[in-house]
Design an enzyme around this catalytic site. Structure first.
Site, PDB file in Angstrom:
ATOM      1  N   TYR A  72     -19.508   2.165 -42.201  1.00 17.08           N
ATOM      2  CA  TYR A  72     -18.258   1.636 -41.459  1.00 17.08           C
ATOM      3  C   TYR A  72     -18.068   0.041 -41.699  1.00 17.08           C
ATOM      4  O   TYR A  72     -18.871  -0.513 -41.952  1.00 17.08           O
ATOM      5  CB  TYR A  72     -18.176   2.010 -39.817  1.00 17.08           C
ATOM      6  CG  TYR A  72     -17.902   3.346 -39.553  1.00 17.08           C
ATOM      7  CD1 TYR A  72     -16.788   4.013 -39.578  1.00 17.08           C
ATOM      8  CD2 TYR A  72     -19.237   4.083 -39.026  1.00 17.08           C
ATOM      9  CE1 TYR A  72     -16.788   5.275 -39.431  1.00 17.08           C
ATOM     10  CE2 TYR A  72     -19.124   5.365 -38.751  1.00 17.08           C
ATOM     11  CZ  TYR A  72     -17.825   6.085 -38.803  1.00 17.08           C
ATOM     12  OH  TYR A  72     -17.571   7.387 -38.650  1.00 17.08           O
ATOM     13  N   GLY A  73     -16.834  -0.311 -41.412  1.00 18.83           N
ATOM     14  CA  GLY A  73     -16.911  -2.021 -41.813  1.00 18.83           C
ATOM     15  C   GLY A  73     -17.604  -2.617 -40.666  1.00 18.83           C
ATOM     16  O   GLY A  73     -18.089  -3.668 -40.687  1.00 18.83           O
ATOM     17  N   GLY A  74     -17.659  -1.977 -39.326  1.00 21.15           N
ATOM     18  CA  GLY A  74     -18.439  -2.340 -38.274  1.00 21.15           C
ATOM     19  C   GLY A  74     -18.268  -1.501 -37.314  1.00 21.15           C
ATOM     20  O   GLY A  74     -17.778  -0.553 -37.120  1.00 21.15           O
ATOM     21  N   MET A  75     -19.477  -1.599 -36.317  1.00 21.37           N
ATOM     22  CA  MET A  75     -19.573  -1.007 -35.051  1.00 21.37           C
ATOM     23  C   MET A  75     -19.814  -1.698 -34.022  1.00 21.37           C
ATOM     24  O   MET A  75     -20.889  -2.527 -34.044  1.00 21.37           O
ATOM     25  CB  MET A  75     -20.814   0.190 -35.003  1.00 21.37           C
ATOM     26  CG  MET A  75     -20.843   1.169 -34.059  1.00 21.37           C
ATOM     27  SD  MET A  75     -19.299   2.007 -33.522  1.00 21.37           S
ATOM     28  CE  MET A  75     -19.779   2.276 -31.676  1.00 21.37           C
ATOM     29  N   GLU A 108     -14.500  -6.415 -34.158  1.00 20.76           N
ATOM     30  CA  GLU A 108     -15.535  -6.008 -33.557  1.00 20.76           C
ATOM     31  C   GLU A 108     -15.700  -7.006 -32.101  1.00 20.76           C
ATOM     32  O   GLU A 108     -16.056  -6.355 -30.999  1.00 20.76           O
ATOM     33  CB  GLU A 108     -16.993  -5.951 -34.435  1.00 20.76           C
ATOM     34  CG  GLU A 108     -16.711  -5.265 -35.460  1.00 20.76           C
ATOM     35  CD  GLU A 108     -16.251  -3.598 -35.279  1.00 20.76           C
ATOM     36  OE1 GLU A 108     -16.442  -3.248 -34.203  1.00 20.76           O
ATOM     37  OE2 GLU A 108     -15.514  -3.228 -36.383  1.00 20.76           O
ATOM     38  N   HIS A 141     -13.636  -5.761 -29.613  1.00 20.23           N
ATOM     39  CA  HIS A 141     -13.942  -4.455 -28.920  1.00 20.23           C
ATOM     40  C   HIS A 141     -14.790  -4.898 -27.744  1.00 20.23           C
ATOM     41  O   HIS A 141     -15.002  -4.001 -26.538  1.00 20.23           O
ATOM     42  CB  HIS A 141     -14.858  -3.749 -29.879  1.00 20.23           C
ATOM     43  CG  HIS A 141     -14.278  -2.561 -30.393  1.00 20.23           C
ATOM     44  ND1 HIS A 141     -13.546  -1.612 -29.904  1.00 20.23           N
ATOM     45  CD2 HIS A 141     -13.984  -2.413 -31.864  1.00 20.23           C
ATOM     46  CE1 HIS A 141     -13.019  -0.830 -30.717  1.00 20.23           C
ATOM     47  NE2 HIS A 141     -13.245  -1.185 -32.026  1.00 20.23           N
ATOM     48  N   GLN A 192     -25.881   5.538 -35.873  1.00 20.20           N
ATOM     49  CA  GLN A 192     -24.310   5.393 -35.710  1.00 20.20           C
ATOM     50  C   GLN A 192     -23.792   6.533 -34.958  1.00 20.20           C
ATOM     51  O   GLN A 192     -23.939   7.645 -35.352  1.00 20.20           O
ATOM     52  CB  GLN A 192     -23.707   5.515 -37.221  1.00 20.20           C
ATOM     53  CG  GLN A 192     -22.195   5.586 -37.142  1.00 20.20           C
ATOM     54  CD  GLN A 192     -21.442   4.344 -36.435  1.00 20.20           C
ATOM     55  OE1 GLN A 192     -21.732   3.342 -36.420  1.00 20.20           O
ATOM     56  NE2 GLN A 192     -20.513   4.901 -35.533  1.00 20.20           N
ATOM     57  N   TYR A 241      -5.750   3.119 -34.911  1.00 19.38           N
ATOM     58  CA  TYR A 241      -5.713   1.722 -35.383  1.00 19.38           C
ATOM     59  C   TYR A 241      -4.294   1.127 -35.276  1.00 19.38           C
ATOM     60  O   TYR A 241      -3.908   0.164 -34.593  1.00 19.38           O
ATOM     61  CB  TYR A 241      -6.689   1.389 -36.353  1.00 19.38           C
ATOM     62  CG  TYR A 241      -8.305   1.572 -36.403  1.00 19.38           C
ATOM     63  CD1 TYR A 241      -9.133   0.889 -36.416  1.00 19.38           C
ATOM     64  CD2 TYR A 241      -8.343   3.132 -36.640  1.00 19.38           C
ATOM     65  CE1 TYR A 241     -10.281   0.937 -36.157  1.00 19.38           C
ATOM     66  CE2 TYR A 241      -9.818   3.410 -36.328  1.00 19.38           C
ATOM     67  CZ  TYR A 241     -10.852   2.534 -36.408  1.00 19.38           C
ATOM     68  OH  TYR A 241     -12.244   2.958 -36.110  1.00 19.38           O
ATOM     69  N   GLU A 260      -8.942   1.729 -30.427  1.00 14.88           N
ATOM     70  CA  GLU A 260      -8.867   0.762 -31.486  1.00 14.88           C
ATOM     71  C   GLU A 260      -7.400   0.180 -31.749  1.00 14.88           C
ATOM     72  O   GLU A 260      -7.302  -0.561 -32.165  1.00 14.88           O
ATOM     73  CB  GLU A 260      -9.125   1.833 -32.567  1.00 14.88           C
ATOM     74  CG  GLU A 260     -10.200   2.771 -32.760  1.00 14.88           C
ATOM     75  CD  GLU A 260     -11.324   1.537 -33.003  1.00 14.88           C
ATOM     76  OE1 GLU A 260     -11.099   0.333 -33.441  1.00 14.88           O
ATOM     77  OE2 GLU A 260     -12.637   1.732 -32.928  1.00 14.88           O
ATOM     78  N   GLU A 320     -21.208   7.086 -32.695  1.00 17.70           N
ATOM     79  CA  GLU A 320     -19.644   7.093 -32.368  1.00 17.70           C
ATOM     80  C   GLU A 320     -19.336   8.585 -33.611  1.00 17.70           C
ATOM     81  O   GLU A 320     -19.577   8.254 -34.869  1.00 17.70           O
ATOM     82  CB  GLU A 320     -18.637   5.867 -32.541  1.00 17.70           C
ATOM     83  CG  GLU A 320     -17.353   6.259 -32.116  1.00 17.70           C
ATOM     84  CD  GLU A 320     -16.713   4.806 -32.070  1.00 17.70           C
ATOM     85  OE1 GLU A 320     -15.826   4.869 -31.238  1.00 17.70           O
ATOM     86  OE2 GLU A 320     -16.833   4.061 -33.012  1.00 17.70           O
TER      87      GLU A 320
END
Length: 662
Positions: free
Chosen positions: A305-308, A334, A337, A178, A422, A356, A180
């Protein structure tokens, strides 16, 4: 074996493969020609150059263009290290620059090579939290185009990786990255800034299957080396590596899901059919998906996280598996993104909202196109509640609730992480959409913006220049925007006008419960007035809003109402709606149900929440969960954290410690 592997991979230090270089595409930011200056409130804050300098890196990235990168590494589960080499093809921008300054953090550097010069002199400066230790490379000469190779190894203090033992998974070791915001420098030596993008090749040796932020090009069973390529230039923070006992299944014509085998059937059911629908809808709104494949990795429970949005391979939390598809909007996020963040990137973490805010806006455009505009607005209502909760819980809202951040003093970007970029960011874009004339007027700008800045990194002023330039015939309207409040003022933004069709029944039921809690004294009274039929047709998101609204005291919010004065009513609420709330497998519902019970001072819920915090690693739930416990039972909160701390990701662990003040 490891020594032999080093001999094999160190060949990357000699030169990058010609085949790899033939795919290199480097895109440099083009200066924007402005016909007219922006309004004074914006011009007065304009940086000296755009994209604005990134103060969260110790590298001299402005002196160079990184044209291509290659990772040749080995995953060692016994030592819990990733080691090997990283190679760069670099072009000098500043012709008189003769030293290379790179980002590192808790890395061991064993060797540096520039072109044919072996054992180049280098100096690793003392580490300074949070930005790490600067590596200064001093070759005898530095040509205009050169190859740089560094051999490295991660250490036990690495903040980029989480290593899981067999008892933390379904039976085999596991590792995931991870990176970020500024943790790529803890995995490999790099220019760790979103302003630097390059294509990548990766060769990763591991005893267990590997996934990477790119397309797999090969696997050598004799060496256990997995090979990947990423032909779209990306910054270092988007690199994603995971290795473990992974199985895969198709979930669409260009998508697979990767997960531990025991979860494969559930994961496939959760995502099958919806991902391709998201992709084609996004393509209609923006333009064609450029990355080829779109796969999903569902990580073990500790994923923070919820997602990356790792390109080609979204890293996701297992809390998305709700067994009713109610949480798959995270995948829409995601996926979005792939355009906002991955293709068009914030140049520094001061401008994180460009990643975001755009992504949340696009996510809701995608789900709105599929499920109806009312769904889009309903998601915005839930997001608004999350934003209010996030800002109220901030230790320093005067600083961190502004949309455009100021991290120039070396503040850790992780400390600034919140829902502000966000939700405040997406609300700004939603406001502009409506102000300028609706989707029909705003949509051409979406395509223009992502086309203009594709494969580049930019700051807020470049976004504004493009906005004013595109809508030059609506300049008077844009000048009427309170840019000071939206971009630079802390606190909540102006509240949007939203369609509340899906929320009205929720608000009515919440207000009815609050009125009844203050009026009724007997369980029979509640059971006569309420039943499971009240919410039998509610979606999971409507139940989430119901629980949010109850906690805040109704709609409109009543600061005078406290559930701690009516714990019996809260318990009866949970009993009546047990089948849809207490028995829910949706983490969003589970967490909010615990929050209502804790706010009601139902003491039996405290140890239940504590146990649940040991089963999740997603910071969206872990951090507020510990804050809740800390409010009512600090001893239990601290005891619970010490009990489960080793199961949490290093980023999560650090932030919970800050939240608890320990």
């Amino acid at each position: 074996m490891l020594f032999n592997f080093y001999n094999k991979t160190s060949a990357a230090c000699k030169s990058l493969p010609a085949k790899a270089l033939s795919n290199v595409r480097y895109f440099q930011t083009s200066p924007i020609s402005r016909k007219m200056p922006l309004p004074p409130v914006l011009e007065s804050r304009r940086p000296k150059e755009s994209p604005e300098f990134d103060y969260s890196t110790l590298s001299n990235y402005k002196s160079f263009k990184v044209k291509h990168s290659q990772l040749d590494v080995s995953v060692d589960f016994k030592k819990k290290t990733i080691s090997g080499s990283v190679s760069y093809e670099i072009e000098k921008v500043k012709k008189d620059e003769n030293t290379i300054k790179l980002d590192t953090s808790y890395l061991k550097i064993s060797k540096v090579k520039v072109d044919d010069e072996d054992d180049v002199k280098f100096k690793l400066l003392e580490r300074k939290h949070p930005l790490g230790a600067q590596l200064i490379v001093s070759p005898s000469s530095l040509p205009e185009i050169f190859h740089l190779c560094l051999q490295f190894s991660t250490t036990a203090d690495c903040t980029a990786l989480q290593w899981l033992d067999e008892h933390q998974t379904s039976g085999k070791p596991y590792v995931f990255s991870q990176l970020e915001a500024i943790h790529a420098r803890s995995l490999f030596t790099c220019f760790d800034t979103p302003s630097v993008k390059s294509t990548y090749l990766a060769n990763i040796k591991s005893e267990l299957p590997v996934v990477f932020s790119g397309i797999q090009t090969g696997y050598d069973d004799s060496t256990k080396v997995y090979s990947f390529k990423q032909e779209v230039p990306i910054p270092a923070y988007l690199i994603g590596i995971a290795s473990g006992d992974l199985a895969s299944a198709d979930i669409g014509p260009r998508s697979k899901v990767y997960v531990e085998p025991y979860r494969l059937k559930d994961a496939q059911w959760e995502f099958d059919g919806d991902v391709e629908k998201f992709i084609t809808t996004a393509e209609d709104i923006i333009f064609k998906y450029e990355w080829g494949t779109y796969d999903i990795l569902v990580n073990p429970n500790s994923y923070p996280y919820g997602g990356m949005e790792s390109p080609n391979m979204t890293f996701a939390t297992p809390t998305l598996i709700a067994h009713d598809k109610s949480n798959i909007d995270v995948i829409a996020h995601e996926l979005a993104h792939s355009w906002s963040g991955n293709l068009v990137t914030n140049c520094s973490w001061d401008h994180f909202w460009l990643n975001e805010g755009w992504t949340v806006y696009l996510e809701r455009r995608i789900t709105g196109a599929i499920h109806g505009e009312a769904t889009r607005h309903f998601s915005s209502l839930i997001g608004w509640n999350d934003l209010e909760g996030s800002i109220s819980a901030m230790q320093n809202p005067e600083r961190f609730s502004c949309l455009v951040q100021n991290l120039k003093d070396g503040t850790d970007p992780d400390n600034a992480f919140s829902t502000v970029p966000y939700e405040k960011g997406s609300n700004l874009l939603f406001y502009l959409e409506n102000l300028l004339g609706g989707k029909e007027v705003f949509d051409p700008f979406i395509k223009h913006y992502f086309t203009k800045f594709a494969r580049q990194s930019l700051d807020t002023w470049q976004f504004l220049d493009a906005l004013f330039e595109f809508f030059h015939d609506k300049r008077e309207i844009l000048e009427s925007v309170d840019w000071q409040t939206w971009l630079f003022t802390p606190g909540m933004p102006p509240k949007p006008k939203l369609i509340t069709d899906l929320a009205d029944d929720v608000y009515a039921l919440a207000n009815k419960w609050i009125a009844s809690a203050q009026k009724f004294t007997e369980r029979e009274q509640f059971e006569k007035e309420f039943s499971i039929k009240d919410i039998s047709e509610f979606s999971s998101n409507q139940i989430v809003l119901l629980l949010d609204t109850l906690v805040q005291g109704g709609m409109p919010e009543k600061d005078t109402f406290k559930w701690s004065n009516y714990p019996e009513a809260s318990e009866i609420f949970t009993d009546i709606y047990e089948d849809k709330i207490s028995k829910s497998q949706n983490a969003e519902v589970i967490f909010r149900n615990y929050r209502l019970q804790v706010k009601s001072h139902i003491t039996s819920s405290y140890p239940e929440l504590a146990e649940w915090l040991g089963t999740v690693g997603r910071m969206k739930f872990v951090r507020p969960g510990y804050r809740l416990l800390n409010e009512v039972d600090r001893e239990l909160a601290i005891k619970t954290f010490h009990r489960f701390r080793d199961s949490y990701h290093p980023i999560c662990k650090s932030l919970v410690k800050q939240d608890l003040g320990i």
